[in-house]
Design a protein around this motif. Structure first.
Motif, PDB file in Angstrom:
ATOM      1  N   LYS A 140       0.850  -1.191   0.000  1.00 56.10           N
ATOM      2  CA  LYS A 140       0.000   0.000   0.000  1.00 56.10           C
ATOM      3  C   LYS A 140       0.891   1.249   0.000  1.00 56.10           C
ATOM      4  CE  LYS A 140      -1.903  -1.144   3.917  1.00 56.10           C
ATOM      5  NZ  LYS A 140      -2.732  -1.086   5.157  1.00 56.10           N
ATOM      6  N   PRO A 141       0.567   2.290  -0.761  1.00 60.05           N
ATOM      7  CA  PRO A 141      -0.683   2.516  -1.495  1.00 60.05           C
ATOM      8  C   PRO A 141      -0.668   2.100  -2.962  1.00 60.05           C
ATOM      9  CG  PRO A 141       0.563   4.548  -1.415  1.00 60.05           C
ATOM     10  CD  PRO A 141       1.394   3.512  -0.679  1.00 60.05           C
ATOM     11  N   GLU A 142       0.167   1.164  -3.349  1.00 61.95           N
ATOM     12  CA  GLU A 142       0.156   0.732  -4.749  1.00 61.95           C
ATOM     13  C   GLU A 142      -1.204   0.128  -5.094  1.00 61.95           C
ATOM     14  OE1 GLU A 142       4.894  -0.550  -4.580  1.00 61.95           O
ATOM     15  OE2 GLU A 142       3.327  -2.077  -4.659  1.00 61.95           O
ATOM     16  N   PRO A 143      -1.821   0.544  -6.198  1.00 60.32           N
ATOM     17  CA  PRO A 143      -3.110  -0.047  -6.586  1.00 60.32           C
ATOM     18  C   PRO A 143      -3.053  -1.568  -6.696  1.00 60.32           C
ATOM     19  CG  PRO A 143      -2.704   1.934  -7.863  1.00 60.32           C
ATOM     20  CD  PRO A 143      -1.434   1.647  -7.106  1.00 60.32           C
ATOM     21  N   ALA A 144      -1.903  -2.102  -7.093  1.00 62.27           N
ATOM     22  CA  ALA A 144      -1.776  -3.560  -7.229  1.00 62.27           C
ATOM     23  C   ALA A 144      -2.041  -4.268  -5.914  1.00 62.27           C
ATOM     24  CB  ALA A 144      -0.389  -3.925  -7.743  1.00 62.27           C
ATOM     25  N   TYR A 145      -1.701  -3.613  -4.796  1.00 61.44           N
ATOM     26  CA  TYR A 145      -1.966  -4.243  -3.499  1.00 61.44           C
ATOM     27  C   TYR A 145      -3.451  -4.541  -3.362  1.00 61.44           C
ATOM     28  CZ  TYR A 145      -2.720  -5.034   1.409  1.00 61.44           C
ATOM     29  OH  TYR A 145      -3.130  -5.606   2.591  1.00 61.44           O
ATOM     30  N   PHE A 146      -4.288  -3.572  -3.657  1.00 61.34           N
ATOM     31  CA  PHE A 146      -5.729  -3.735  -3.463  1.00 61.34           C
ATOM     32  C   PHE A 146      -6.330  -4.685  -4.499  1.00 61.34           C
ATOM     33  CE2 PHE A 146      -4.486   0.352  -1.686  1.00 61.34           C
ATOM     34  CZ  PHE A 146      -4.920   0.169  -0.385  1.00 61.34           C
ATOM     35  N   GLU A 147      -5.816  -4.653  -5.706  1.00 66.27           N
ATOM     36  CA  GLU A 147      -6.283  -5.590  -6.727  1.00 66.27           C
ATOM     37  C   GLU A 147      -6.005  -7.032  -6.296  1.00 66.27           C
ATOM     38  OE1 GLU A 147      -5.518  -2.549 -10.497  1.00 66.27           O
ATOM     39  OE2 GLU A 147      -4.048  -4.105 -10.000  1.00 66.27           O
ATOM     40  N   ARG A 148      -4.825  -7.265  -5.751  1.00 67.40           N
ATOM     41  CA  ARG A 148      -4.472  -8.625  -5.306  1.00 67.40           C
ATOM     42  C   ARG A 148      -5.219  -9.004  -4.034  1.00 67.40           C
ATOM     43  NH1 ARG A 148       2.100  -8.146  -6.539  1.00 67.40           N
ATOM     44  NH2 ARG A 148       1.800  -7.548  -8.738  1.00 67.40           N
ATOM     45  N   ALA A 149      -5.495  -8.013  -3.180  1.00 65.79           N
ATOM     46  CA  ALA A 149      -6.217  -8.294  -1.945  1.00 65.79           C
ATOM     47  C   ALA A 149      -7.644  -8.767  -2.245  1.00 65.79           C
ATOM     48  CB  ALA A 149      -6.244  -7.058  -1.052  1.00 65.79           C
ATOM     49  N   VAL A 150      -8.355  -8.063  -3.122  1.00 64.97           N
ATOM     50  CA  VAL A 150      -9.734  -8.478  -3.407  1.00 64.97           C
ATOM     51  C   VAL A 150      -9.756  -9.799  -4.174  1.00 64.97           C
ATOM     52  CG1 VAL A 150     -10.688  -6.150  -3.291  1.00 64.97           C
ATOM     53  CG2 VAL A 150      -9.880  -7.029  -5.485  1.00 64.97           C
ATOM     54  N   GLU A 151      -8.724 -10.039  -4.968  1.00 65.05           N
ATOM     55  CA  GLU A 151      -8.621 -11.338  -5.643  1.00 65.05           C
ATOM     56  C   GLU A 151      -8.452 -12.455  -4.617  1.00 65.05           C
ATOM     57  OE1 GLU A 151      -5.845 -13.635  -8.980  1.00 65.05           O
ATOM     58  OE2 GLU A 151      -5.494 -11.523  -8.502  1.00 65.05           O
ATOM     59  N   ARG A 152      -7.647 -12.208  -3.605  1.00 64.24           N
ATOM     60  CA  ARG A 152      -7.452 -13.208  -2.550  1.00 64.24           C
ATOM     61  C   ARG A 152      -8.735 -13.418  -1.755  1.00 64.24           C
ATOM     62  NH1 ARG A 152      -2.425 -14.093   1.577  1.00 64.24           N
ATOM     63  NH2 ARG A 152      -1.522 -14.675  -0.420  1.00 64.24           N
ATOM     64  N   ILE A 153      -9.459 -12.344  -1.490  1.00 63.09           N
ATOM     65  CA  ILE A 153     -10.725 -12.460  -0.763  1.00 63.09           C
ATOM     66  C   ILE A 153     -11.762 -13.196  -1.611  1.00 63.09           C
ATOM     67  CG2 ILE A 153     -12.645 -11.138   0.235  1.00 63.09           C
ATOM     68  CD1 ILE A 153     -10.530  -8.967   0.937  1.00 63.09           C
ATOM     69  N   GLY A 154     -11.673 -13.003  -2.935  1.00 57.39           N
ATOM     70  CA  GLY A 154     -12.557 -13.726  -3.840  1.00 57.39           C
ATOM     71  C   GLY A 154     -13.842 -12.998  -4.180  1.00 57.39           C
ATOM     72  N   VAL A 155     -13.805 -11.672  -4.127  1.00 57.25           N
ATOM     73  CA  VAL A 155     -14.990 -10.866  -4.438  1.00 57.25           C
ATOM     74  C   VAL A 155     -14.570  -9.703  -5.325  1.00 57.25           C
ATOM     75  CG1 VAL A 155     -16.132 -11.482  -2.282  1.00 57.25           C
ATOM     76  CG2 VAL A 155     -14.725  -9.418  -2.378  1.00 57.25           C
ATOM     77  N   GLY A 156     -15.569  -8.978  -5.847  1.00 56.97           N
ATOM     78  CA  GLY A 156     -15.286  -7.785  -6.616  1.00 56.97           C
ATOM     79  C   GLY A 156     -14.938  -6.629  -5.703  1.00 56.97           C
ATOM     80  N   PRO A 157     -14.177  -5.654  -6.194  1.00 58.08           N
ATOM     81  CA  PRO A 157     -13.767  -4.525  -5.352  1.00 58.08           C
ATOM     82  C   PRO A 157     -14.953  -3.743  -4.795  1.00 58.08           C
ATOM     83  CG  PRO A 157     -13.223  -4.127  -7.667  1.00 58.08           C
ATOM     84  CD  PRO A 157     -13.595  -5.558  -7.555  1.00 58.08           C
ATOM     85  N   GLY A 158     -16.046  -3.670  -5.514  1.00 62.66           N
ATOM     86  CA  GLY A 158     -17.209  -2.939  -5.044  1.00 62.66           C
ATOM     87  C   GLY A 158     -17.905  -3.562  -3.855  1.00 62.66           C
ATOM     88  N   SER A 172      -6.038   5.297  -2.779  1.00 65.09           N
ATOM     89  CA  SER A 172      -5.604   4.277  -3.735  1.00 65.09           C
ATOM     90  C   SER A 172      -6.625   3.152  -3.826  1.00 65.09           C
ATOM     91  CB  SER A 172      -4.242   3.722  -3.327  1.00 65.09           C
ATOM     92  OG  SER A 172      -3.816   2.725  -4.240  1.00 65.09           O
ATOM     93  N   ALA A 173      -7.148   2.734  -2.686  1.00 64.76           N
ATOM     94  CA  ALA A 173      -8.183   1.689  -2.687  1.00 64.76           C
ATOM     95  C   ALA A 173      -9.403   2.149  -3.476  1.00 64.76           C
ATOM     96  CB  ALA A 173      -8.571   1.343  -1.252  1.00 64.76           C
ATOM     97  N   ARG A 174      -9.792   3.375  -3.281  1.00 65.14           N
ATOM     98  CA  ARG A 174     -10.943   3.912  -4.018  1.00 65.14           C
ATOM     99  C   ARG A 174     -10.680   3.929  -5.520  1.00 65.14           C
ATOM    100  NH1 ARG A 174     -11.665   9.063   0.053  1.00 65.14           N
ATOM    101  NH2 ARG A 174     -12.960   8.051   1.664  1.00 65.14           N
ATOM    102  N   SER A 175      -9.426   4.164  -5.903  1.00 65.41           N
ATOM    103  CA  SER A 175      -9.098   4.269  -7.324  1.00 65.41           C
ATOM    104  C   SER A 175      -9.305   2.966  -8.076  1.00 65.41           C
ATOM    105  CB  SER A 175      -7.648   4.746  -7.497  1.00 65.41           C
ATOM    106  OG  SER A 175      -6.713   3.691  -7.251  1.00 65.41           O
ATOM    107  N   VAL A 176      -9.307   1.838  -7.365  1.00 65.18           N
ATOM    108  CA  VAL A 176      -9.531   0.541  -8.018  1.00 65.18           C
ATOM    109  C   VAL A 176     -10.894  -0.035  -7.667  1.00 65.18           C
ATOM    110  CG1 VAL A 176      -7.082   0.050  -8.217  1.00 65.18           C
ATOM    111  CG2 VAL A 176      -8.316  -0.742  -6.204  1.00 65.18           C
ATOM    112  N   GLY A 177     -11.764   0.792  -7.079  1.00 62.71           N
ATOM    113  CA  GLY A 177     -13.156   0.390  -6.921  1.00 62.71           C
ATOM    114  C   GLY A 177     -13.625   0.004  -5.544  1.00 62.71           C
ATOM    115  N   LEU A 178     -12.724  -0.044  -4.552  1.00 62.44           N
ATOM    116  CA  LEU A 178     -13.162  -0.327  -3.190  1.00 62.44           C
ATOM    117  C   LEU A 178     -13.782   0.938  -2.583  1.00 62.44           C
ATOM    118  CD1 LEU A 178     -10.459  -2.169  -3.732  1.00 62.44           C
ATOM    119  CD2 LEU A 178     -10.619  -2.608  -1.285  1.00 62.44           C
ATOM    120  N   ALA A 179     -14.691   0.769  -1.645  1.00 64.38           N
ATOM    121  CA  ALA A 179     -15.110   1.895  -0.820  1.00 64.38           C
ATOM    122  C   ALA A 179     -14.014   2.123   0.205  1.00 64.38           C
ATOM    123  CB  ALA A 179     -16.436   1.596  -0.134  1.00 64.38           C
TER     124      ALA A 179
END
Length: 205
Positions: A140-158, A172-179
């Motif tokens: 963090k705050p690399e966007p790739a961190y959050f992309e890989r985190a939601v992939e690991r969780i197994g859900v969409g960023p939204g 950064s999290a918001r930039s890839v679609g997380l709240a």
């Protein structure tokens, strides 16, 4: 946007505290050089946080550069693992899980401190999914961190609300679609519950 079903929580500043802070932690050994020592360490630790280098070797090199005569393991144990969990934040985790939400850990950590958090602090049992930077290979705050985190969780960023005490991480999290919720435990639990509710995370559901 549908209500979120998952909450991703940062560790330091959200779930846990380092009593006195980093500078005071190393001051017994570094004196008035404590702040510079920590800043120098932070400036060059990214490879450790990505799992590409060993933090104890990194710390040992800094101690040698500052000519400090203390064992690496002693300093690491005295400072890096002097963590105090925040009882109200841990209780919130239990309440969220009891309400049916997925609750996950999202933190920048090198493997030695992460091991302490996983075992001694019991985080492996506390969270559904743990997203440590050293395992994800992104920080963090690399966007790739959050992309890989939601992939690991197994859900969409939204479907995920991310909570962190650093605004750059939240943005950064918001930039890839997380709240994103910018919050520290010093702000009080009522404020966090209010912000989570704005994203559909309600403890009374």
């Amino acid at each position: 946007m549908p209500d979120a079903g998952h909450v991703l929580l940062d560790a330091d500043g959200v779930l846990q505290d380092l009593p006195g802070g980093w500078f005071e932690g190393v001051r017994p050994w570094l004196g008035d050089r404590a702040e510079q020592f920590i800043h120098d360490s932070w400036a060059t630790e990214a490879a450790c946080l990505r799992g590409e280098a060993d933090f104890l070797e990194h710390l040992g090199a800094h101690l040698a550069a500052y000519a400090v005569d203390v064992a690496v393991e002693e300093l690491f144990a005295a400072v890096w693992t002097s963590i105090e969990v925040v009882p109200s934040s841990i209780e919130l985790v239990h309440r969220l899980r009891a309400a049916g939400y997925g609750v996950h850990l999202g933190t920048n950590q090198e493997r030695h401190r992460a091991a302490y958090m996983r075992t001694t602090l019991g985080y492996d049992e506390l969270f559904d999914v743990s997203c440590y930077s050293y395992e994800l290979g992104a920080v963090k705050p690399e966007p790739a961190y959050f992309e890989r985190a939601v992939e690991r969780i197994g859900v969409g960023p939204g479907e995920v609300v991310f909570v962190d005490d650093r605004l750059d991480n939240v943005e950064s999290a918001r930039s890839v679609g997380l709240a994103g919720v910018h919050w520290t435990f010093l702000d009080g639990l009522a404020e966090l519950e209010s912000q989570l509710a704005r994203h559909g995370v309600r403890l009374g559901r």
